[in-house]
Enzyme design. Structure first.
Site, short mmCIF file in Angstrom:
data_model
loop_
_atom_site.label_atom_id
_atom_site.label_comp_id
_atom_site.label_asym_id
_atom_site.label_seq_id
_atom_site.Cartn_x
_atom_site.Cartn_y
_atom_site.Cartn_z
N ARG A 127 0.90 -1.32 0.16
CA ARG A 127 -0.15 -0.06 -0.13
C ARG A 127 0.95 1.14 0.04
O ARG A 127 1.80 1.43 0.80
CB ARG A 127 -0.93 -0.07 1.24
CG ARG A 127 -1.89 1.36 1.32
CD ARG A 127 -3.03 1.04 2.19
NE ARG A 127 -2.66 0.21 3.43
CZ ARG A 127 -2.34 0.74 4.58
NH1 ARG A 127 -2.14 2.07 4.78
NH2 ARG A 127 -2.51 0.09 5.62
N HIS A 131 -4.33 4.11 4.51
CA HIS A 131 -5.21 3.30 4.31
C HIS A 131 -6.63 3.97 3.91
O HIS A 131 -7.43 3.49 3.00
CB HIS A 131 -5.81 2.26 5.51
CG HIS A 131 -6.68 1.29 5.32
ND1 HIS A 131 -8.04 1.49 5.42
CD2 HIS A 131 -6.59 -0.07 4.95
CE1 HIS A 131 -8.69 0.43 5.35
NE2 HIS A 131 -7.63 -0.51 4.73
N TYR A 140 2.84 4.83 11.84
CA TYR A 140 3.31 3.40 11.88
C TYR A 140 4.24 2.91 10.89
O TYR A 140 4.56 1.50 11.02
CB TYR A 140 2.08 2.44 12.01
CG TYR A 140 0.80 2.57 10.85
CD1 TYR A 140 1.33 1.92 9.70
CD2 TYR A 140 -0.14 3.27 10.91
CE1 TYR A 140 0.42 1.89 8.57
CE2 TYR A 140 -0.70 3.67 9.97
CZ TYR A 140 -0.43 2.75 8.69
OH TYR A 140 -1.57 2.92 7.88
#
Length: 179
Positions: A127, A131, A140
């Site tokens: 990715r 998100h 993160y």
């Protein structure tokens, strides 16, 4: 937020209906690695395996379930082994290679149709961004993670463009006129 993996039992049921009605079709079901950690995912995969339902499971493994890295979601070597443990054929493919994905999915569909059984395709990808709009991946993921993985060089659009250019099917003029 939305429920995860609820489509897997539904896909297994739809595929089972195709099987018992002798229809020459398969069901395709898309989900991500985070959904694979849900109970409905196991139920759907197991239902399809035990009832020999012709479904092609397409699991996008992008390394994160929202902000949870896969190393914190499960142990083992990805998700394809789960399907194998249930008696389902499985294949892992570079999800950033459009031609490899097409070949893997076509083969999985053909096998599911011929054998009237499920086939699991794990699409290994990454990715590139957060998100969702409410997600901040910088909280993160390390800033240099994309570069360290060489993600830019493996981008699916760039790879397909290079493939087409090498064969004389794409050039800068064509790109300019199509933008």
């Amino acid at each position: 937020s939305s429920p995860l993996a609820t489509q897997l039992p539904q896909a297994a049921g739809a595929a089972y209906a195709l099987r018992i009605s002798n229809e020459e079709r398969v069901v395709a079901c898309f989900f991500g690695d985070g959904s694979a950690s849900e109970g409905d995912a196991h139920a759907g995969l197991n239902f399809a395996a035990t009832l020999e339902a012709p479904v092609v499971w397409l699991c996008r493994n992008n390394g994160y379930a929202i902000s949870t890295p896969t190393r914190e979601q499960f142990r083992g070597d990805g998700l394809a082994p789960r399907a194998l443990a249930l008696g389902t054929d499985a294949v892992r493919v570079d999800g950033n290679d459009p031609l490899a994905v097409r070949a893997a999915v076509a083969s999985a569909r053909a096998r599911a149709l011929k054998n009237k059984k499920p086939v699991f395709v794990e699409l290994m990808t990454y990715r590139l961004s957060s998100h969702s709009t409410s997600d901040d991946a910088s909280k993160y993921r390390a800033a240099d993670e994309l570069a360290a993985l060489g993600v830019a060089a493996r981008h699916p659009v760039a790879r397909l463009k290079a493939y087409l250019q090498e064969r004389g099917h794409w050039d800068d003029d064509l790109e300019e006129t199509t933008r």
